[in-house]
Design a protein around this motif. Sequence first.
Motif, PDB file in Angstrom:
ATOM      1  N   ASP A 280       0.828  -1.207   0.000  1.00 41.36           N
ATOM      2  CA  ASP A 280       0.000   0.000   0.000  1.00 41.36           C
ATOM      3  C   ASP A 280       0.864   1.259   0.000  1.00 41.36           C
ATOM      4  O   ASP A 280       1.951   1.286   0.587  1.00 41.36           O
ATOM      5  CB  ASP A 280      -0.918   0.027   1.214  1.00 41.36           C
ATOM      6  N   ILE A 281       0.367   2.305  -0.651  1.00 40.37           N
ATOM      7  CA  ILE A 281       1.001   3.620  -0.669  1.00 40.37           C
ATOM      8  C   ILE A 281      -0.028   4.624  -0.189  1.00 40.37           C
ATOM      9  O   ILE A 281      -1.108   4.750  -0.791  1.00 40.37           O
ATOM     10  CB  ILE A 281       1.501   4.003  -2.073  1.00 40.37           C
ATOM     11  N   VAL A 282       0.270   5.347   0.893  1.00 44.27           N
ATOM     12  CA  VAL A 282      -0.670   6.325   1.452  1.00 44.27           C
ATOM     13  C   VAL A 282       0.060   7.615   1.769  1.00 44.27           C
ATOM     14  O   VAL A 282       1.274   7.607   2.016  1.00 44.27           O
ATOM     15  CB  VAL A 282      -1.351   5.782   2.731  1.00 44.27           C
ATOM     16  N   PRO A 283      -0.653   8.752   1.788  1.00 44.92           N
ATOM     17  CA  PRO A 283      -0.012  10.011   2.195  1.00 44.92           C
ATOM     18  C   PRO A 283       0.382   9.969   3.660  1.00 44.92           C
ATOM     19  O   PRO A 283      -0.298   9.372   4.486  1.00 44.92           O
ATOM     20  CB  PRO A 283      -1.103  11.069   1.952  1.00 44.92           C
ATOM     21  N   ASN A 284       1.489  10.615   3.979  1.00 46.22           N
ATOM     22  CA  ASN A 284       1.862  10.783   5.369  1.00 46.22           C
ATOM     23  C   ASN A 284       0.769  11.584   6.078  1.00 46.22           C
ATOM     24  O   ASN A 284       0.224  12.531   5.506  1.00 46.22           O
ATOM     25  CB  ASN A 284       3.204  11.512   5.453  1.00 46.22           C
ATOM     26  N   PRO A 285       0.420  11.241   7.319  1.00 45.77           N
ATOM     27  CA  PRO A 285      -0.661  11.959   8.002  1.00 45.77           C
ATOM     28  C   PRO A 285      -0.350  13.425   8.293  1.00 45.77           C
ATOM     29  O   PRO A 285      -1.258  14.199   8.577  1.00 45.77           O
ATOM     30  CB  PRO A 285      -0.854  11.166   9.295  1.00 45.77           C
ATOM     31  N   TYR A 286       0.920  13.816   8.195  1.00 47.26           N
ATOM     32  CA  TYR A 286       1.284  15.209   8.426  1.00 47.26           C
ATOM     33  C   TYR A 286       1.340  16.018   7.132  1.00 47.26           C
ATOM     34  O   TYR A 286       1.159  17.236   7.154  1.00 47.26           O
ATOM     35  CB  TYR A 286       2.639  15.298   9.128  1.00 47.26           C
ATOM     36  N   THR A 287       1.644  15.369   5.992  1.00 48.43           N
ATOM     37  CA  THR A 287       1.783  16.097   4.732  1.00 48.43           C
ATOM     38  C   THR A 287       1.625  15.169   3.549  1.00 48.43           C
ATOM     39  O   THR A 287       2.166  14.054   3.540  1.00 48.43           O
ATOM     40  CB  THR A 287       3.153  16.793   4.642  1.00 48.43           C
ATOM     41  N   ASP A 288       0.880  15.631   2.538  1.00 49.61           N
ATOM     42  CA  ASP A 288       0.721  14.821   1.332  1.00 49.61           C
ATOM     43  C   ASP A 288       1.908  14.978   0.385  1.00 49.61           C
ATOM     44  O   ASP A 288       1.913  14.401  -0.703  1.00 49.61           O
ATOM     45  CB  ASP A 288      -0.588  15.169   0.606  1.00 49.61           C
ATOM     46  N   LYS A 289       2.927  15.727   0.803  1.00 49.27           N
ATOM     47  CA  LYS A 289       4.168  15.820   0.036  1.00 49.27           C
ATOM     48  C   LYS A 289       5.060  14.601   0.271  1.00 49.27           C
ATOM     49  O   LYS A 289       6.064  14.420  -0.422  1.00 49.27           O
ATOM     50  CB  LYS A 289       4.941  17.091   0.395  1.00 49.27           C
ATOM     51  N   THR A 290       4.720  13.813   1.274  1.00 53.17           N
ATOM     52  CA  THR A 290       5.460  12.596   1.583  1.00 53.17           C
ATOM     53  C   THR A 290       4.510  11.409   1.482  1.00 53.17           C
ATOM     54  O   THR A 290       3.437  11.414   2.092  1.00 53.17           O
ATOM     55  CB  THR A 290       6.060  12.653   2.993  1.00 53.17           C
ATOM     56  N   MET A 291       4.901  10.410   0.699  1.00 51.73           N
ATOM     57  CA  MET A 291       4.079   9.221   0.527  1.00 51.73           C
ATOM     58  C   MET A 291       4.761   8.030   1.193  1.00 51.73           C
ATOM     59  O   MET A 291       5.970   7.821   1.039  1.00 51.73           O
ATOM     60  CB  MET A 291       3.853   8.945  -0.951  1.00 51.73           C
ATOM     61  N   MET A 292       3.962   7.273   1.939  1.00 51.52           N
ATOM     62  CA  MET A 292       4.459   6.142   2.701  1.00 51.52           C
ATOM     63  C   MET A 292       4.214   4.854   1.909  1.00 51.52           C
ATOM     64  O   MET A 292       3.082   4.566   1.502  1.00 51.52           O
ATOM     65  CB  MET A 292       3.762   6.063   4.064  1.00 51.52           C
ATOM     66  N   VAL A 293       5.278   4.090   1.699  1.00 47.20           N
ATOM     67  CA  VAL A 293       5.203   2.859   0.913  1.00 47.20           C
ATOM     68  C   VAL A 293       5.551   1.682   1.828  1.00 47.20           C
ATOM     69  O   VAL A 293       6.689   1.573   2.304  1.00 47.20           O
ATOM     70  CB  VAL A 293       6.180   2.905  -0.278  1.00 47.20           C
ATOM     71  N   ALA A 294       4.581   0.814   2.082  1.00 51.06           N
ATOM     72  CA  ALA A 294       4.812  -0.335   2.958  1.00 51.06           C
ATOM     73  C   ALA A 294       5.495  -1.446   2.165  1.00 51.06           C
ATOM     74  O   ALA A 294       4.866  -2.116   1.350  1.00 51.06           O
ATOM     75  CB  ALA A 294       3.498  -0.829   3.540  1.00 51.06           C
ATOM     76  N   VAL A 295       6.798  -1.628   2.398  1.00 54.18           N
ATOM     77  CA  VAL A 295       7.524  -2.700   1.718  1.00 54.18           C
ATOM     78  C   VAL A 295       7.614  -3.951   2.582  1.00 54.18           C
ATOM     79  O   VAL A 295       7.856  -5.044   2.067  1.00 54.18           O
ATOM     80  CB  VAL A 295       8.927  -2.235   1.274  1.00 54.18           C
ATOM     81  N   ASN A 296       7.453  -3.785   3.875  1.00 51.47           N
ATOM     82  CA  ASN A 296       7.279  -4.899   4.803  1.00 51.47           C
ATOM     83  C   ASN A 296       6.180  -4.493   5.767  1.00 51.47           C
ATOM     84  O   ASN A 296       5.973  -3.306   6.021  1.00 51.47           O
ATOM     85  CB  ASN A 296       8.554  -5.199   5.588  1.00 51.47           C
ATOM     86  N   SER A 297       5.465  -5.478   6.303  1.00 48.60           N
ATOM     87  CA  SER A 297       4.388  -5.162   7.238  1.00 48.60           C
ATOM     88  C   SER A 297       4.186  -6.310   8.205  1.00 48.60           C
ATOM     89  O   SER A 297       4.254  -7.488   7.816  1.00 48.60           O
ATOM     90  CB  SER A 297       3.090  -4.897   6.475  1.00 48.60           C
ATOM     91  N   GLY A 298       3.975  -5.953   9.460  1.00 51.20           N
ATOM     92  CA  GLY A 298       3.674  -6.958  10.456  1.00 51.20           C
ATOM     93  C   GLY A 298       4.897  -7.677  10.985  1.00 51.20           C
ATOM     94  O   GLY A 298       6.033  -7.297  10.743  1.00 51.20           O
ATOM     95  N   THR A 299       4.628  -8.760  11.701  1.00 52.09           N
ATOM     96  CA  THR A 299       5.668  -9.448  12.463  1.00 52.09           C
ATOM     97  C   THR A 299       6.231 -10.684  11.768  1.00 52.09           C
ATOM     98  O   THR A 299       7.121 -11.346  12.302  1.00 52.09           O
ATOM     99  CB  THR A 299       5.117  -9.877  13.832  1.00 52.09           C
ATOM    100  N   GLY A 300       5.728 -11.001  10.585  1.00 52.18           N
ATOM    101  CA  GLY A 300       6.083 -12.255   9.937  1.00 52.18           C
ATOM    102  C   GLY A 300       7.566 -12.469   9.717  1.00 52.18           C
ATOM    103  O   GLY A 300       8.051 -13.601   9.787  1.00 52.18           O
ATOM    104  N   GLN A 301       8.315 -11.381   9.450  1.00 51.59           N
ATOM    105  CA  GLN A 301       9.752 -11.512   9.197  1.00 51.59           C
ATOM    106  C   GLN A 301      10.603 -10.779  10.232  1.00 51.59           C
ATOM    107  O   GLN A 301      11.776 -10.514  10.002  1.00 51.59           O
ATOM    108  CB  GLN A 301      10.076 -10.993   7.790  1.00 51.59           C
ATOM    109  N   VAL A 302      10.001 -10.455  11.360  1.00 46.62           N
ATOM    110  CA  VAL A 302      10.758  -9.827  12.449  1.00 46.62           C
ATOM    111  C   VAL A 302      11.923 -10.728  12.838  1.00 46.62           C
ATOM    112  O   VAL A 302      11.788 -11.945  12.954  1.00 46.62           O
ATOM    113  CB  VAL A 302       9.842  -9.567  13.656  1.00 46.62           C
ATOM    114  N   GLY A 303      13.089 -10.118  13.023  1.00 44.06           N
ATOM    115  CA  GLY A 303      14.278 -10.862  13.400  1.00 44.06           C
ATOM    116  C   GLY A 303      15.018 -11.494  12.245  1.00 44.06           C
ATOM    117  O   GLY A 303      16.049 -12.136  12.462  1.00 44.06           O
TER     118      GLY A 303
END
Length: 248
Positions: free
Chosen positions: A158-181
Amino acid sequence: MLACGSWLVPVALADSTVLPAFSEIQSLDPSSSWEPLEFPKIDQHSRYELVTESGVQVIRAQTAGGASGLIARLDLTPSDSLILSWRWKVSNVFEKGDAREKSGDDYPARIYVAFAFEPDKAGFFERAKRKAVEVVFGETLPGNALNYIWANALPKGDIVPNPYTDKTMMVAVNSGTGQVGEWVTVERDIVADYRKAFGEAPPPLVGIAIMSDSDNTGETATAWYGDISLSAGILPSDATGISRENPE
């Protein structure tokens, strides 16, 4: 593991655009070209140090209620494709982390990609506000940015605007705990990501930073960052980015 390969060609970069390898630098001082990235009104900083993991020198970042980063300044005009590659590992994700909310805008690990400001595309008040900030802090501010994050609640891809500014877009390349460690290798076509996020071709690239922060959630985490590289090339046609487990 990665199901299909990517085709990468090293970029012939000028001295000012080379990303110094964490595995090769001698120390985290100004001579390494990785500078502290700090923010107004945030007094508590994350801690960055060189450590050895499985015989390779990497950066270990520790955050406990603060925020700061390390940035390499660049001056690079992307062509049709520019692949950003890195590997990282995190100790945990933040239980209160949420890329859509200001209160959850923290990440155990992120790669911040900053692009040049384009004044001809900005309104008068935006230009005036930026100029005032630059006068106070004595530094030219970047324009749009992509943040590649190890998210908690935001689904991978997912790609979403940063909650502080739409000049910065957040791209989730990893998510959650599946690959922690685990060490995870990521490759992203930042030109394709910029087009998807902002609807146009990117301006010159002016900086790449690593940052582990927890100033909004107040939680703690440790992250490890391996070498970051830029290459010209293409990724498989079915994805603009891939993540895979990196065998040690």
